[in-house]
Scaffold this active site. Structure first.
Site, mmCIF file in Angstrom:
data_model
loop_
_atom_site.group_PDB
_atom_site.id
_atom_site.type_symbol
_atom_site.label_atom_id
_atom_site.label_comp_id
_atom_site.label_asym_id
_atom_site.label_seq_id
_atom_site.Cartn_x
_atom_site.Cartn_y
_atom_site.Cartn_z
ATOM 1 N N HIS A 57 0.817 -1.221 0.000
ATOM 2 C CA HIS A 57 0.000 0.000 0.000
ATOM 3 C C HIS A 57 0.848 1.267 0.000
ATOM 4 O O HIS A 57 0.486 2.260 -0.630
ATOM 5 C CB HIS A 57 -0.984 -0.018 1.185
ATOM 6 C CG HIS A 57 -2.017 -1.087 1.027
ATOM 7 N ND1 HIS A 57 -2.262 -2.052 1.970
ATOM 8 C CD2 HIS A 57 -2.853 -1.362 -0.006
ATOM 9 C CE1 HIS A 57 -3.212 -2.862 1.539
ATOM 10 N NE2 HIS A 57 -3.577 -2.473 0.343
ATOM 11 N N ASP A 104 -9.947 -3.081 0.464
ATOM 12 C CA ASP A 104 -9.527 -3.277 1.863
ATOM 13 C C ASP A 104 -9.214 -1.961 2.565
ATOM 14 O O ASP A 104 -9.059 -1.926 3.783
ATOM 15 C CB ASP A 104 -8.312 -4.222 1.923
ATOM 16 C CG ASP A 104 -7.211 -3.779 0.972
ATOM 17 O OD1 ASP A 104 -6.644 -2.697 1.170
ATOM 18 O OD2 ASP A 104 -6.922 -4.511 0.002
ATOM 19 N N ASP A 131 -5.392 -9.807 -9.775
ATOM 20 C CA ASP A 131 -4.854 -10.343 -11.020
ATOM 21 C C ASP A 131 -5.982 -10.385 -12.067
ATOM 22 O O ASP A 131 -7.158 -10.409 -11.708
ATOM 23 C CB ASP A 131 -4.308 -11.760 -10.774
ATOM 24 C CG ASP A 131 -3.261 -11.764 -9.659
ATOM 25 O OD1 ASP A 131 -2.402 -10.886 -9.673
ATOM 26 O OD2 ASP A 131 -3.357 -12.627 -8.771
ATOM 27 N N ASP A 152 -5.670 -0.339 -7.920
ATOM 28 C CA ASP A 152 -5.299 -1.355 -6.927
ATOM 29 C C ASP A 152 -6.167 -2.581 -7.161
ATOM 30 O O ASP A 152 -7.050 -2.902 -6.370
ATOM 31 C CB ASP A 152 -5.510 -0.761 -5.521
ATOM 32 C CG ASP A 152 -5.167 -1.744 -4.421
ATOM 33 O OD1 ASP A 152 -4.625 -2.810 -4.728
ATOM 34 O OD2 ASP A 152 -5.461 -1.425 -3.255
ATOM 35 N N PRO A 209 -13.404 -10.385 -11.776
ATOM 36 C CA PRO A 209 -13.823 -8.997 -11.933
ATOM 37 C C PRO A 209 -12.709 -8.043 -12.371
ATOM 38 O O PRO A 209 -12.984 -6.952 -12.854
ATOM 39 C CB PRO A 209 -14.348 -8.618 -10.537
ATOM 40 C CG PRO A 209 -13.858 -9.657 -9.604
ATOM 41 C CD PRO A 209 -13.607 -10.884 -10.408
ATOM 42 N N GLY A 258 -15.401 -0.267 -11.580
ATOM 43 C CA GLY A 258 -14.400 0.786 -11.815
ATOM 44 C C GLY A 258 -14.267 1.122 -13.292
ATOM 45 O O GLY A 258 -13.992 2.263 -13.669
HETATM 46 N N1 SPD Z 1 -1.458 -11.373 -6.918
HETATM 47 C C1 SPD Z 1 -2.261 -10.510 -6.155
HETATM 48 C C2 SPD Z 1 -2.279 -9.103 -6.634
HETATM 49 C C3 SPD Z 1 -3.203 -8.315 -5.802
HETATM 50 C C4 SPD Z 1 -3.019 -6.872 -5.892
HETATM 51 N N2 SPD Z 1 -3.988 -6.134 -5.133
HETATM 52 C C5 SPD Z 1 -3.981 -6.349 -3.742
HETATM 53 C C6 SPD Z 1 -4.992 -5.540 -3.025
HETATM 54 C C7 SPD Z 1 -4.422 -4.862 -1.848
HETATM 55 N N3 SPD Z 1 -5.101 -3.652 -1.556
#
Ligand code: SPD
Length: 280
Positions: free
Chosen positions: A62, A86, A160, A157, A164, A139
């Site tokens: 983050h 999150d 993969d 953010d 969605p 989004g």
């Molecule tokens: N391989 C997982 C990639 C996830 C990226 N986003 C994570 C969310 C955290 N806020």
């Protein structure tokens, strides 16, 4: 009891974490949401079986998705976060007092509610900040409908590109992001790992280069992702990613556990095995 949660996204590489207990498990309209307690990372979130974040190591991710853009963009009044349910990215963005508004366009309201309830530490300070606005919904649609040049910084953010998040890696989406971004704004996104998602990483770089004048991948690690090396990418027309506003660096460094000015500069150094493929 010897229970493990194993991420099986890759067919050649797996990450496993020992689990003490499952705290929450539900199927939303979009994905399977699991939250469990783990002895190594503490409370941990997985979506559709893929690790997203944990209380123990969330700061690596983050702080790095937020601060490089926030300490360098000429203006940071309005920030859009796509995904980020999150609350960790919003928390870091809101550390900057120049930010007037943060919009969180997260598709899955159940993720937001589960994180607020079971992992409140991650979005602590963001959820109740009057500058923070939730826009639960797609989004991609949000960006398609947003006004031209309406955000100074956009942060993607996402997870993969399965389920969605699939459309968040496409050319059309990036074109819309550019349209919605202020002309001198900065777009930063999580851009996977060139180690375990080699094709995806290079395809993403190629697509971004087709849309933005300047595209700079930057590097770090996220222990939970087990890839050794993780990337985010800084996209802009002409903002210099290494020219930082001093007061904002100080604001970021005050609470950060990973990010600092040296990490900022070092993270933009591109390893040769990546650089050699990007200049082709
Ligand atoms: N391989 C997982 C990639 C996830 C990226 N986003 C994570 C969310 C955290 N806020």
């Amino acid at each position: 009891m010897n229970m493990w949660f194993t991420e099986e996204f890759h067919n050649r590489f797996r990450v496993g974490v020992k689990v003490d207990q499952t705290v929450y498990s539900a199927q939303s309209e979009f994905q399977k949401i699991d939250i469990f307690d783990t002895p190594h990372f503490g409370r941990t979130l997985a979506l559709d079986g893929i690790f997203m974040t944990s209380i123990g190591d969330e700061f690596y991710y983050h702080e790095m998705i937020a601060h490089p853009a926030l300490v360098t963009a000429p203006k940071i009044d309005r920030v859009l976060i796509i995904g980020g349910g999150d609350g960790g990215t919003a928390r870091e963005v809101l550390r900057h007092k120049e930010v007037k508004e943060v919009v969180l366009a997260e598709i899955d309201g159940m993720v937001v509610e589960a994180c607020k309830k079971f992992m409140p530490e991650i979005g602590a300070g963001a959820w109740e900040d009057p500058r923070f606005k939730e826009a639960i919904g797609d989004g991609i649609k949000y960006v398609a409908e947003a006004k031209e040049g309406s955000f100074d910084v956009i942060l993607l953010d996402g997870s993969d590109p399965v389920g969605p998040a699939e459309g968040l890696f496409g050319l059309d989406f990036y074109k819309n992001v550019k349209r919605v971004l202020a002309p001198d704004g900065v777009f930063a996104l999580q851009s996977e790992s060139p180690v375990v998602f080699e094709k995806l990483f290079f395809d993403t770089q190629k697509a971004l280069r087709g849309v933005f004048e300047q595209v700079h991948p930057y590097f770090g690690s996220v222990p939970l992702y087990g890839a050794g090396m993780w990337t985010w990418t800084y996209c802009t027309k002409d903002t210099n990613p290494l020219e930082m506003y001093e007061s904002r660096v100080i604001a970021a460094e005050k609470h950060a556990k990973y990010y600092n000015r040296d990490i900022h500069c070092g993270s933009f150094a591109v390893p040769s095995f990546v650089k050699n493929r990007l200049i082709k």
